[in-house]
Design a protein around this motif. Structure first.
Motif, PDB file in Angstrom:
ATOM      1  N   SER A 360     -13.630   6.011   5.866  1.00  0.00           N
ATOM      2  CA  SER A 360     -13.795   5.884   4.416  1.00  0.00           C
ATOM      3  C   SER A 360     -12.593   5.142   3.845  1.00  0.00           C
ATOM      4  O   SER A 360     -11.578   5.763   3.496  1.00  0.00           O
ATOM      5  N   PRO A 361     -12.665   3.816   3.759  1.00  0.00           N
ATOM      6  CA  PRO A 361     -11.511   3.023   3.269  1.00  0.00           C
ATOM      7  C   PRO A 361     -11.041   3.452   1.877  1.00  0.00           C
ATOM      8  O   PRO A 361      -9.837   3.453   1.611  1.00  0.00           O
ATOM      9  N   LEU A 362     -11.986   3.844   0.986  1.00  0.00           N
ATOM     10  CA  LEU A 362     -11.602   4.238  -0.375  1.00  0.00           C
ATOM     11  C   LEU A 362     -10.777   5.514  -0.368  1.00  0.00           C
ATOM     12  O   LEU A 362      -9.730   5.601  -1.034  1.00  0.00           O
ATOM     13  N   MET A 363     -11.193   6.511   0.419  1.00  0.00           N
ATOM     14  CA  MET A 363     -10.439   7.776   0.488  1.00  0.00           C
ATOM     15  C   MET A 363      -9.021   7.544   1.008  1.00  0.00           C
ATOM     16  O   MET A 363      -8.044   8.066   0.462  1.00  0.00           O
ATOM     17  N   ALA A 364      -8.902   6.731   2.062  1.00  0.00           N
ATOM     18  CA  ALA A 364      -7.578   6.453   2.644  1.00  0.00           C
ATOM     19  C   ALA A 364      -6.695   5.695   1.653  1.00  0.00           C
ATOM     20  O   ALA A 364      -5.512   6.009   1.488  1.00  0.00           O
ATOM     21  N   ALA A 365      -7.285   4.710   0.947  1.00  0.00           N
ATOM     22  CA  ALA A 365      -6.508   3.911  -0.017  1.00  0.00           C
ATOM     23  C   ALA A 365      -6.013   4.781  -1.168  1.00  0.00           C
ATOM     24  O   ALA A 365      -4.843   4.686  -1.578  1.00  0.00           O
ATOM     25  N   VAL A 366      -6.883   5.654  -1.688  1.00  0.00           N
ATOM     26  CA  VAL A 366      -6.494   6.527  -2.807  1.00  0.00           C
ATOM     27  C   VAL A 366      -5.390   7.480  -2.372  1.00  0.00           C
ATOM     28  O   VAL A 366      -4.429   7.718  -3.108  1.00  0.00           O
ATOM     29  N   MET A 367      -5.522   8.034  -1.164  1.00  0.00           N
ATOM     30  CA  MET A 367      -4.502   8.970  -0.662  1.00  0.00           C
ATOM     31  C   MET A 367      -3.143   8.273  -0.560  1.00  0.00           C
ATOM     32  O   MET A 367      -2.121   8.822  -1.005  1.00  0.00           O
ATOM     33  N   VAL A 368      -3.110   7.072  -0.020  1.00  0.00           N
ATOM     34  CA  VAL A 368      -1.843   6.333   0.139  1.00  0.00           C
ATOM     35  C   VAL A 368      -1.249   5.981  -1.226  1.00  0.00           C
ATOM     36  O   VAL A 368      -0.052   6.185  -1.473  1.00  0.00           O
ATOM     37  N   ILE A 369      -2.073   5.466  -2.128  1.00  0.00           N
ATOM     38  CA  ILE A 369      -1.573   5.078  -3.461  1.00  0.00           C
ATOM     39  C   ILE A 369      -1.053   6.298  -4.215  1.00  0.00           C
ATOM     40  O   ILE A 369       0.008   6.249  -4.857  1.00  0.00           O
ATOM     41  N   SER A 370      -1.782   7.415  -4.141  1.00  0.00           N
ATOM     42  CA  SER A 370      -1.348   8.643  -4.823  1.00  0.00           C
ATOM     43  C   SER A 370      -0.007   9.122  -4.277  1.00  0.00           C
ATOM     44  O   SER A 370       0.899   9.483  -5.040  1.00  0.00           O
ATOM     45  N   MET A 371       0.116   9.111  -2.949  1.00  0.00           N
ATOM     46  CA  MET A 371       1.351   9.607  -2.328  1.00  0.00           C
ATOM     47  C   MET A 371       2.536   8.682  -2.599  1.00  0.00           C
ATOM     48  O   MET A 371       3.652   9.151  -2.855  1.00  0.00           O
ATOM     49  N   LEU A 372       2.319   7.387  -2.558  1.00  0.00           N
ATOM     50  CA  LEU A 372       3.412   6.451  -2.844  1.00  0.00           C
ATOM     51  C   LEU A 372       3.827   6.531  -4.314  1.00  0.00           C
ATOM     52  O   LEU A 372       4.998   6.351  -4.642  1.00  0.00           O
ATOM     53  N   SER A 373       2.870   6.836  -5.194  1.00  0.00           N
ATOM     54  CA  SER A 373       3.206   7.030  -6.610  1.00  0.00           C
ATOM     55  C   SER A 373       4.090   8.264  -6.767  1.00  0.00           C
ATOM     56  O   SER A 373       5.078   8.249  -7.500  1.00  0.00           O
ATOM     57  N   MET A 374       3.744   9.352  -6.057  1.00  0.00           N
ATOM     58  CA  MET A 374       4.565  10.573  -6.103  1.00  0.00           C
ATOM     59  C   MET A 374       5.964  10.311  -5.549  1.00  0.00           C
ATOM     60  O   MET A 374       6.943  10.912  -5.991  1.00  0.00           O
ATOM     61  N   ALA A 375       6.050   9.393  -4.579  1.00  0.00           N
ATOM     62  CA  ALA A 375       7.358   9.060  -4.004  1.00  0.00           C
ATOM     63  C   ALA A 375       8.175   8.159  -4.936  1.00  0.00           C
ATOM     64  O   ALA A 375       9.390   8.018  -4.764  1.00  0.00           O
ATOM     65  N   GLY A 376       7.513   7.535  -5.912  1.00  0.00           N
ATOM     66  CA  GLY A 376       8.229   6.690  -6.877  1.00  0.00           C
ATOM     67  C   GLY A 376       8.401   5.257  -6.420  1.00  0.00           C
ATOM     68  O   GLY A 376       9.404   4.610  -6.699  1.00  0.00           O
ATOM     69  N   ILE A 377       7.398   4.740  -5.696  1.00  0.00           N
ATOM     70  CA  ILE A 377       7.472   3.367  -5.192  1.00  0.00           C
ATOM     71  C   ILE A 377       6.889   2.408  -6.235  1.00  0.00           C
ATOM     72  O   ILE A 377       5.779   2.616  -6.712  1.00  0.00           O
ATOM     73  N   PRO A 378       7.628   1.349  -6.649  1.00  0.00           N
ATOM     74  CA  PRO A 378       7.059   0.374  -7.589  1.00  0.00           C
ATOM     75  C   PRO A 378       5.979  -0.438  -6.885  1.00  0.00           C
ATOM     76  O   PRO A 378       6.050  -0.592  -5.659  1.00  0.00           O
ATOM     77  N   PRO A 379       4.968  -0.955  -7.573  1.00  0.00           N
ATOM     78  CA  PRO A 379       4.762  -0.944  -9.028  1.00  0.00           C
ATOM     79  C   PRO A 379       3.851   0.203  -9.471  1.00  0.00           C
ATOM     80  O   PRO A 379       3.082   0.023 -10.418  1.00  0.00           O
TER      81      PRO A 379
END
Length: 474
Positions: A360-379
């Motif tokens: 499920s490419p969408l599930m994996a992409a959302v998980m990565v984006i959510s986690m990187l946002s929590m880590a504080g990665i720009p943009p």
């Protein structure tokens, strides 16, 4: 006394919706209740629209015990957005659990408690909102009553929530005893810069009682077990809604009621924030269960948000509000993936996420984006949120900003560990995971919000500025 009930319109509408869902559950036959999720979601959208429409309708009720300012309205918008997204993403999960009407009505009553908490102008309203929210969450946490872990989580939550409420209530009674008032802004006028021992003890108890609600170290012991044992949508709502509501009242009590004691509690809050950030991030590293990893991550996030309280300034309040709002999307995005993955596989172990990008490419992409946002990665949005928070403390608390930055880098390690498993490892089962419409919609909304708020934070920043400014205009 003229009472403008239009100020209470969102709360009245939400209470009617909650009771209506409960009654509908009694009237509709058991096998035909699958539409209740949509009724709840559309009802929440209606209440959200009502709340946004009342942005300029400000005032106080009953001589200041219920405050409707833009600060409170912004937090209500945050709670209703979170409740809508959680409801949208968990319909299939709840249908499989059964007892839909009780589940959705309890979620609505928890949201109502949060809204009362955001507008609380005195200690009794504060406690009423807090208990309404907490009792609804106690029912939701042990909702899977045939599962040992869920029941165990419920028992732990009820015992520790009861204890923290008792400590908080005792602290409030000490503050009342010293100042002679339970109204927050009157307490602020009565508190002098010369502290009384009973008042200092009261403040310490308030820190402990509210520290439990936001999962600050060392009051975090309940969080991993409750997050792991509770149904995943409940964990998601507990992580964002309960935390945001607790921060809303934490700011109101400490900055509006206790500004005279700022010199005495500011270092305590700074140390609490530092310890929470460090412990949350370091203990997340060895976790093998995704819900426990996100639990420790949420403890660390509470530490970051606490940074905004340290300076007790308008900029600090803005940082807290901005971060609390964007945290909703990153957290609900990650937990919606966890919920749906558990529905399909029955597992919450990180190793079982192997090859999710192929299934499920969408599930994996959302998980990565959510986690990187929590880590504080720009943009991504998390970067802007952390920037606003740390910007408020660099002049006087540079050491705390350094701890926050170093620990943000540490958090990237355990977040990317999950990404590696999803993108590098081969799946055991190659069957594609097909997403239901509501879940796909939830994932797209959370992903787009996280990206857009990171790239273009201007409009939200202006709204938060207005809301933070209204905090100091009782």
């Amino acid at each position: 006394m003229n009472v403008d009930l239009s100020l209470l319109a969102p709360e009245i509408a939400l209470a009617v919706l909650g009771l209506g869902i409960l009654v509908l559950g009694l009237l509709i036959p058991k096998g035909s209740r699958h539409g209740l999720g949509w009724v709840t979601a559309l009802g929440l959208l209606g209440v959200l629209g009502l709340t946004i429409a009342g942005w300029d309708n400000q005032g106080t009720l009953y001589e200041g015990i219920f405050i409707v300012d833009r600060y409170a309205i912004f937090f209500k918008i945050t709670f209703l957005t979170a409740a809508f997204l959680v409801t949208l993403g968990c319909m299939r999960y709840v249908d499989e659990m059964g007892d839909q009407s009780e589940y959705y009505s309890m979620m609505l009553f928890a949201t109502l408690g949060m809204m009362v908490l955001a507008s609380a102008g005195d200690f009794m309203t504060l406690y009423l909102g807090l208990e309404l929210m907490t009792i609804a969450f106690i029912v939701l946490v042990c909702y899977r009553r045939t599962e040992t872990r869920s029941v165990e989580a419920g028992i732990k939550y009820v015992l520790l929530a009861g204890m923290s409420s008792a400590v908080l209530l005792y602290g409030l009674s000490l503050v009342y005893g010293v100042t002679g008032s339970v109204t927050i802004y009157e307490v602020g006028r009565a508190v002098t810069t010369e502290p009384v021992p009973a008042l200092i003890l009261g403040v310490a108890m308030l820190v402990a009682g509210l520290g439990f609600k936001i999962s600050a170290v060392p009051f975090h012991m309940w969080t991993p077990d409750v997050y792991e044992g509770a149904p995943t949508p409940v964990t998601s709502f507990l992580a964002v809604g309960s935390k945001a509501a607790s921060f809303a009242i934490l700011l109101r009590v400490f900055i509006a009621a206790l500004p005279g004691l700022w010199a005495h509690w500011t270092m305590l809050v700074a140390i609490l924030a530092a310890v929470t950030i460090i412990v949350g991030n370091l203990v997340a590293i060895p976790q093998t269960n995704i819900k426990r990893l996100l639990a420790y991550s949420s403890i660390a996030q509470a530490g970051y948000i606490l940074v905004g309280l340290v300076t007790a300034s308008e900029a600090g309040i803005k940082g807290v509000m901005f971060y609390a709002f964007l945290y909703v999307f990153a957290t609900i995005g990650a937990f919606t993936v966890v919920t749906y993955f558990y529905n399909v596989t029955g597992s919450d172990e990180i190793k079982d996420y192997a090859g999710l990008s192929q299934r499920s490419p969408l599930m994996a992409a959302v998980m990565v984006i959510s986690m990187l946002s929590m880590a504080g990665i720009p943009p991504l949005a998390g970067f802007v949120g952390k920037f606003y928070l740390f910007k408020t403390i660099v002049d006087n608390y540079l050491w705390l900003a350094f701890i926050g930055l170093i620990m943000s880098m540490v958090s990237v390690y355990y977040y990317l560990r999950v990404a590696l498993v999803m993108y590098r490892d081969e799946p055991v089962d190659h069957t594609p995971i097909s997403l239901s419409g509501p879940v796909a919609l939830t994932l797209i909304i959370t992903m787009m919000a996280t990206l857009v708020l990171g790239i273009y934070p201007g409009p939200l920043s202006e709204v938060v500025n207005t809301a933070a400014h209204s905090f100091f205009l009782p």
